[in-house]
Design a protein around this motif. Sequence first.
Motif, mmCIF file in Angstrom:
data_model
loop_
_atom_site.group_PDB
_atom_site.id
_atom_site.type_symbol
_atom_site.label_atom_id
_atom_site.label_comp_id
_atom_site.label_asym_id
_atom_site.label_seq_id
_atom_site.Cartn_x
_atom_site.Cartn_y
_atom_site.Cartn_z
ATOM 1 N N ALA A 121 -10.103 30.740 23.700
ATOM 2 C CA ALA A 121 -9.752 31.652 22.610
ATOM 3 C C ALA A 121 -8.256 31.612 22.337
ATOM 4 C CB ALA A 121 -10.184 33.070 22.955
ATOM 5 N N GLN A 122 -7.903 31.920 21.091
ATOM 6 C CA GLN A 122 -6.488 32.046 20.730
ATOM 7 C C GLN A 122 -5.995 33.492 20.841
ATOM 8 O OE1 GLN A 122 -8.594 30.282 18.217
ATOM 9 N NE2 GLN A 122 -8.212 28.533 19.550
ATOM 10 N N VAL A 123 -6.949 34.435 20.926
ATOM 11 C CA VAL A 123 -6.603 35.853 21.056
ATOM 12 C C VAL A 123 -7.532 36.489 22.086
ATOM 13 C CG1 VAL A 123 -6.324 38.071 19.875
ATOM 14 C CG2 VAL A 123 -5.933 35.939 18.614
ATOM 15 N N VAL A 124 -6.949 37.242 23.020
ATOM 16 C CA VAL A 124 -7.741 37.964 24.020
ATOM 17 C C VAL A 124 -7.335 39.434 23.977
ATOM 18 C CG1 VAL A 124 -8.389 38.172 26.441
ATOM 19 C CG2 VAL A 124 -7.835 35.914 25.492
ATOM 20 N N TYR A 125 -8.315 40.295 23.737
ATOM 21 C CA TYR A 125 -8.079 41.743 23.654
ATOM 22 C C TYR A 125 -8.564 42.404 24.938
ATOM 23 C CZ TYR A 125 -8.628 46.574 21.999
ATOM 24 O OH TYR A 125 -8.567 47.941 21.859
ATOM 25 N N ASN A 126 -7.755 43.307 25.475
ATOM 26 C CA ASN A 126 -8.074 43.897 26.779
ATOM 27 C C ASN A 126 -8.960 45.140 26.695
ATOM 28 O OD1 ASN A 126 -4.908 45.691 27.529
ATOM 29 N ND2 ASN A 126 -6.473 46.135 26.027
ATOM 30 N N ARG A 191 -5.214 45.284 10.539
ATOM 31 C CA ARG A 191 -5.220 44.446 9.336
ATOM 32 C C ARG A 191 -4.870 43.000 9.690
ATOM 33 N NH1 ARG A 191 -2.824 46.708 3.796
ATOM 34 N NH2 ARG A 191 -4.631 48.039 4.183
ATOM 35 N N PHE A 192 -3.908 42.820 10.582
ATOM 36 C CA PHE A 192 -3.566 41.485 11.063
ATOM 37 C C PHE A 192 -4.769 40.848 11.752
ATOM 38 C CE2 PHE A 192 -1.312 39.203 14.765
ATOM 39 C CZ PHE A 192 -1.331 37.978 14.108
ATOM 40 N N ALA A 193 -5.494 41.635 12.552
ATOM 41 C CA ALA A 193 -6.674 41.121 13.249
ATOM 42 C C ALA A 193 -7.723 40.615 12.262
ATOM 43 C CB ALA A 193 -7.269 42.208 14.140
ATOM 44 N N ALA A 194 -7.918 41.355 11.164
ATOM 45 C CA ALA A 194 -8.890 40.929 10.150
ATOM 46 C C ALA A 194 -8.490 39.591 9.542
ATOM 47 C CB ALA A 194 -9.007 42.002 9.064
ATOM 48 N N GLN A 195 -7.198 39.397 9.321
ATOM 49 C CA GLN A 195 -6.714 38.134 8.763
ATOM 50 C C GLN A 195 -6.875 36.989 9.768
ATOM 51 O OE1 GLN A 195 -2.750 39.563 7.920
ATOM 52 N NE2 GLN A 195 -3.176 39.775 5.734
ATOM 53 N N PHE A 201 -9.570 31.827 13.775
ATOM 54 C CA PHE A 201 -9.140 31.856 15.169
ATOM 55 C C PHE A 201 -10.167 32.618 16.012
ATOM 56 C CE2 PHE A 201 -5.052 31.361 12.915
ATOM 57 C CZ PHE A 201 -4.560 30.241 13.582
ATOM 58 N N ILE A 202 -10.293 32.224 17.270
ATOM 59 C CA ILE A 202 -11.270 32.844 18.165
ATOM 60 C C ILE A 202 -10.640 34.045 18.862
ATOM 61 C CG2 ILE A 202 -12.738 32.515 20.194
ATOM 62 C CD1 ILE A 202 -12.851 29.536 19.490
ATOM 63 N N ILE A 203 -11.289 35.205 18.732
ATOM 64 C CA ILE A 203 -10.859 36.443 19.389
ATOM 65 C C ILE A 203 -11.944 36.830 20.386
ATOM 66 C CG2 ILE A 203 -10.105 38.827 19.054
ATOM 67 C CD1 ILE A 203 -9.796 38.149 16.037
ATOM 68 N N VAL A 204 -11.566 37.089 21.629
ATOM 69 C CA VAL A 204 -12.557 37.492 22.629
ATOM 70 C C VAL A 204 -12.093 38.754 23.348
ATOM 71 C CG1 VAL A 204 -13.367 35.123 22.977
ATOM 72 C CG2 VAL A 204 -11.611 36.082 24.500
ATOM 73 N N TYR A 205 -13.046 39.388 24.004
ATOM 74 C CA TYR A 205 -12.793 40.625 24.751
ATOM 75 C C TYR A 205 -12.754 40.325 26.242
ATOM 76 C CZ TYR A 205 -13.752 45.257 26.753
ATOM 77 O OH TYR A 205 -13.703 46.411 27.479
#
Length: 312
Positions: A121-126, A191-195, A201-205
Amino acid sequence: MRTPIVIGIITYNRPRGLAALVESIARQQFDRKELSVSLIIVDNACNPNTEKQVYTLLEEHSLQGIYSTEEEQGIPYARNKVVELFLRETSGKWLAFIDDDQTVAPSWVASLVETAEETSAQVVYNRQEYVLPPGSPEWWKKSFFFQKKEVHGAKIAYFYTHGVLIHRTVFEHFPYPFDICLKKSGGSDSRFAAQVHRAGFIIVYSHTACSYEHVPASRLTYKWLYKRGLRAGALSSATGILTGKHPWYMRAKCVLRFFCWTGRAVGGILFSTLIQKKGQQARAVYELGWAVGIVMGLFGFLHDEYTTIHGE
């Protein structure tokens, strides 16, 4: 070869919160020797005392870091300054955002990186947990202060800056990612996350990476819950219309959601009052604000929550 993880923090007159956060970052534990952390701290209050405190904290905890100020008032300006410094002054591949009213678990950085490597992933949310003031009624935790727990490693379409790891390529694609039109309402991160999601880009938890938000007593009121819901609903509908492929479809969807959330909130208030469940009642108050906010967002009105600073 070392893997530097840059941690971005924006702060506004929260010396105790900032000190607690930096201390928790200094306690990070790494099984892999190649991982290291450095900080970028942007002061949006331009307070000389904050500058002194930052350099004292960096020296005290043997941390590397950059301190800067942002004179334009507003969260998006300060966050964009962090991104600018990250791209210009560092060679790091990853930038993590965390807020100055939070602390992080000792494995926070390592778990974020591990999840990114596991999922590509390019983004990982905690995972975020709320820490309420001592003596707070237990039912408050059942109102707003909980987070939906996703499956670890699951792909998601959202993230917030209260605990997220973002790859450099995302910021090269969005060099000024946070919308300055939302400087007082908040929500520039969602809003940035929606873009980011729409760009592919891949966002995961990550369930294993945990941060803690320390909630001030001033937020433990029905009035604050309603306003928080108002802001969330307005941002949700406004962002959906701006970033969606079919604005009129999104408008119709928002109208439907307004009726659904209104019915759910009113029913929740009546039922929780009848059975005397304060936690459910507080949650319903938040949902009522959310429903009203949806209509506000449809007409371009946002609730300016950050004209008031909670906590220190």
